[in-house]
Scaffold this active site. Structure first.
Site, PDB file in Angstrom:
ATOM      1  N   ASP A   4      35.253  38.747  37.931  1.00 35.17           N
ATOM      2  CA  ASP A   4      33.974  39.006  37.263  1.00 35.17           C
ATOM      3  C   ASP A   4      32.780  38.764  38.190  1.00 35.17           C
ATOM      4  OD1 ASP A   4      35.219  39.523  34.768  1.00 35.17           O
ATOM      5  OD2 ASP A   4      35.379  37.380  34.388  1.00 35.17           O
TER       6      ASP A   4
ATOM      7  N   ASP B 222      33.344  39.908  29.113  1.00 37.90           N
ATOM      8  CA  ASP B 222      34.698  40.063  29.613  1.00 37.90           C
ATOM      9  C   ASP B 222      35.647  39.614  28.498  1.00 37.90           C
ATOM     10  OD1 ASP B 222      36.825  40.319  31.571  1.00 37.90           O
ATOM     11  OD2 ASP B 222      36.902  38.132  31.510  1.00 37.90           O
TER      12      ASP B 222
END
Length: 804
Positions: A703, A502
């Site tokens: 996430d 990420d």
């Protein structure tokens, strides 16, 4: 009745080999209400998930004891105050019995006491008193030394086995001396006549056989009673055969005046002595394999100075409750997680972050329990105590990882379950082959070979091969800030070939900072006006600009007028001057000419920066740019991952241009940009469908779905609790180098497990035929068996010296 699944751990005593662990596991899994049970031989623990509506810890404890083993529990007496009637006693009793780890609680109203039996690895007396106080009553532990007096059961076991070994050794040495004189090449050794007397030998061997060896007979009886077989069965069979055959020969010579030949008293006694010695070494080595937990627990403060009723008092750490005001002097450890109310100091947080440079903290900042207060006096408010603190959560994750099983261990468990009966069969066949064909009619010779086969085949090493490596490997990783949540994750990580990172908060710091200032005015004057104008804005980019300007030691003033224009920027009046700061649309709205700086704007945006235009009194004045900067270690870490042969992909919700700019700086070759939070999990699935083993690394709530879907989810420890809960591995330090560390540690641990299994299998595979062919004396087989376990544990302990 609704299902309420809870998980409890039980410290078990009496296990001797993998067959014991397998038997307990099977027995527990057959219980109605148990959904999953794992037994770890090295830790001597059972982790059981069960339906609390159908059963309780007492039922599981009873089952373990019925299988022939014992569960370590402790008893404590609580002194209660505030009870007025039987209803009060019932309420406290019910409240205590509902606590995880309580086996039984009985409250006596007349004596105002509660007798509690509990599992010390789950609950403490301090937590019981807190529970009673929450119910509206008072409670204190009757014996202040209750917890202090508790001695590690493993230390007790080592002391007990050491005592047995010394006693056994004293009795066995004369027998060993007599045996040494039997061989032609040792005939020069003087052997006292008394040592050759069968009745003297029997007198020496009998206490060893039935007092020291009692544990093997008891273990064998319990195993056979439960229709199973373990190491105790092999030892009891082998040593009994040697002892009783020798006794038979001795009884035959009564009245003849002759010394019997072919006695094996020394074989049984020396075998038991060597096996006990092996148990001592094994227990010591297993104790060392849980050093990681001891080190983590050692980081905690033991006491805390709190302010209660306007008085300072020092209390044990266990008695601190959320909301307590705590004083921390320079040089002291922060007792619990909290927030600074007064003072400022530099804190050494290296145990959590790995950063050796102390971090400056002031009022409003959060502090972490077990970190060190370096130089200032601070007053904090406790926000998380006991099992809720960051350190307690880390310890819990490490304990769960060490207690879990890697898939590779299932193979060893399934083999050990049928191993002992097969060995007994091989031993019997060996006996008859020797008695009928190799040495016809020579009972003593055939018996010796049977004993050697039984003893050499004990499956201790097989049972210890995997759990000791997992304990050592996960413990060592924890010291470097990598927390594996289970053995299965430790095993899977070495198979990863693709890493998805990420962007925000993972590759980057996750917070924008002021990066560029372009102006033709005097910079200090320009920044004073811009900062003062942005000071009233709550927008994250505005706050980044203000913080960046203040770091340059520029004093800001309050604007006399302020207006936020959503989607455009802000308009403010500072020291009589009108300041505009925002987008191109804002400048266009107020007819500010900006064509001459379009190239500068484009250059900044290609670098992944957000540029804001500034006008003062209707004329263009300059540009300020902010960006979420890359972490110092990200580029180096990504390079390490590529060197390991991994494909590295960056995923983000940002626009393609910004994402590509960040990726280029970080050294990432492939970018998946403009992905919605729910789309991240889909991208992971797409890669998995291509046959890739994917690790997802993230830090935010958005996430969590991708972390859960990935083969291995890694959460940055500086991120959200939700992300860490969904992940398989937590990287405490927030440094991407920890990804490579996790993969490296996984590879090292799996290699170590394979080495252990190879030697454990190889040892038995080679040892049994060698013994059956007559090339291994029983006492030598006993020594080899005893030290095979120790060698497996010592090999696993090499992981504790791995450098990352």
């Amino acid at each position: 009745m609704s299902e309420k699944v809870v998980e409890s751990q039980f410290q078990i005593t009496g296990m001797t080999c993998a067959a014991c662990a397998t038997r307990i596991e099977k027995g527990l899994n057959k219980m109605e209400g148990v959904s999953d049970a794992n037994v770890n031989l090295a830790l001597e623990k059972a982790s059981v998930k069960f339906d609390a509506a159908k059963m309780g810890p007492a039922d599981i404890q009873e089952k373990i004891r019925a299988l022939g083993y014992d569960v370590i529990t402790e008893k404590v007496e609580l002194v209660l105050t505030g009870m007025t009637c039987a209803a009060c006693a019932i309420r406290i009793e019910k409240g205590l019995n509902k606590m995880d780890g309580i086996i039984s609680a009985n409250v006596n109203l007349a004596l105002e006491k509660a007798a509690v039996e509990f599992n010390p690895s789950i609950v403490s007396p301090a937590e019981m008193t807190q529970k009673v106080e929450k119910l509206g009553y008072g409670a204190s532990v009757k014996s202040e030394d209750n917890e202090k007096g508790t001695v590690d059961h493993r230390l007790k076991e080592i002391e007990k086995q050491q005592g047995k070994f010394i006693f056994s050794l004293i009795l066995s040495l004369p027998l060993l001396w007599a045996m040494a004189g039997h061989f032609s090449f040792t005939s020069f050794i003087y052997v006292p006549e008394a040592f050759m007397n069968p009745w003297v030998q029997m007198a020496l061997a009998t206490p060893v056989q039935f007092y020291i060896g009692k544990q093997f007979y008891v273990g064998a009886y319990k195993a056979l009673r439960n229709k199973s077989a373990n190491m105790d069965v092999l030892v009891a069979l082998g040593t009994s055969a040697a002892y009783f055959y020798s006794l038979y020969l001795s009884l035959k010579t009564i009245g003849s005046g002759a010394h019997p030949e072919g006695l094996y008293f020394e074989t049984s006694a020396v075998l038991i002595t060597l096996i006990i010695l092996g148990k001592v070494f094994e227990a010591k080595a297993k104790g060392r394999s849980s050093e990681a937990i001891k080190k983590l627990m050692g980081l905690q403060a033991k006491t805390a100075t709190v302010i209660r009723e306007e008085k300072e008092m020092e209390i044990p750490l266990e008695e601190v409750v959320a909301g307590d005001i705590i004083l921390v002097k320079p040089g002291e450890k922060i007792p619990v997680d909290g927030e600074i109310l007064e003072g400022q100091s530099a804190l050494d947080e290296s145990m959590i972050t790995g950063e050796s440079v102390p971090v400056d903290k002031t009022v409003g900042d959060r502090v972490i329990g077990a970190t060190l207060n370096k130089n200032g006096f601070i007053k904090i408010k406790a926000t998380k105590v006991g099992k809720e603190t960051a350190l307690a959560q880390i310890i819990k994750v490490v304990e769960e990882a060490q207690g879990s099983k890697a898939p590779i261990q299932r193979l060893a468990d399934s083999i050990s379950g049928v191993f002992v009966p097969i060995v007994v069969g091989i031993a019997v066949i060996t006996f008859f082959v020797w008695y009928l064909f190799v040495a016809p009619g020579d009972f003593a010779e055939a018996l010796e070979k049977l004993i050697a086969v039984l003893v050499i085949a004990c499956p201790c090493a097989l049972g210890l091969a995997t759990p000791t490596s997992i304990m050592a490997g996960s413990g060592r990783a924890a010291e470097y800030g990598v927390l594996f949540k289970g053995g299965e994750h430790l095993e899977m990580t070495h198979r990863i070939n693709t890493v998805i990172l990420d962007k925000t908060g993972t590759i980057t710091n996750g917070a924008p900072v002021l990066t560029d200032v372009i102006t033709k005015l005097e910079e200090a004057e320009f920044l004073t006006l811009v900062g003062s104008a942005e000071k009233q804005s709550e927008h994250p980019l505005a706050q980044a600009i203000v913080e960046g300007i203040q770091e340059k030691n520029i004093t800001l003033t309050h604007p006399s007028a302020f207006e936020a224009i959503p989607g455009y920027g802000i308009k403010a009046l500072v020291d009589g001057k009108e300041v505009l700061a925002g987008t191109r649309r804002l400048m266009k709205k107020f007819n500010i000419e900006i064509e001459h700086v379009s190239d500068d704007m484009l250059t900044l945006e290609k670098q992944g920066k957000t540029a804001m235009l500034v006008a003062i009194d209707g004329a263009f004045a300059g540009i300020v740019a902010v960006a979420d900067t890359i972490k110092e270690t990200s580029t180096e870490a990504i390079s390490r991952l590529k060197d390991l042969g991994l494909e590295v992909i960056m995923i983000t919700g940002d626009n393609e241009q910004t994402a590509q700019a960040i990726a280029k700086l970080a050294g990432v070759d492939r970018v998946i940009a403009e992905v919605l939070p729910e789309g991240k999990a889909e991208e992971v699935k797409k890669l998995q469908q291509q046959g890739k083993k994917v690790a997802m690394v993230g830090d935010g709530i958005n996430d969590a779905p991708a972390l859960a879907v990935a083969d291995i989810g890694m959460a940055i420890g500086t991120g959200t609790d939700v992300a860490m809960e969904a992940a398989d591995i937590t990287l405490i330090r927030g440094d991407l180098n920890s990804i490579a560390d996790a993969i490296f540690m996984s590879k090292k641990t799996i290699r170590n497990i394979k080495q252990n299994l190879f030697w454990a299998f190889g040892y038995n595979t080679l040892g049994i035929p060698i013994a059956a062919l007559g090339f291994l004396a029983p006492w030598l087989a006993g020594a080899a068996m005893a030290f095979s376990s120790v060698s497996v544990v010592l090999n696993a302990l090499r992981l504790q010296r791995v450098k990352l």
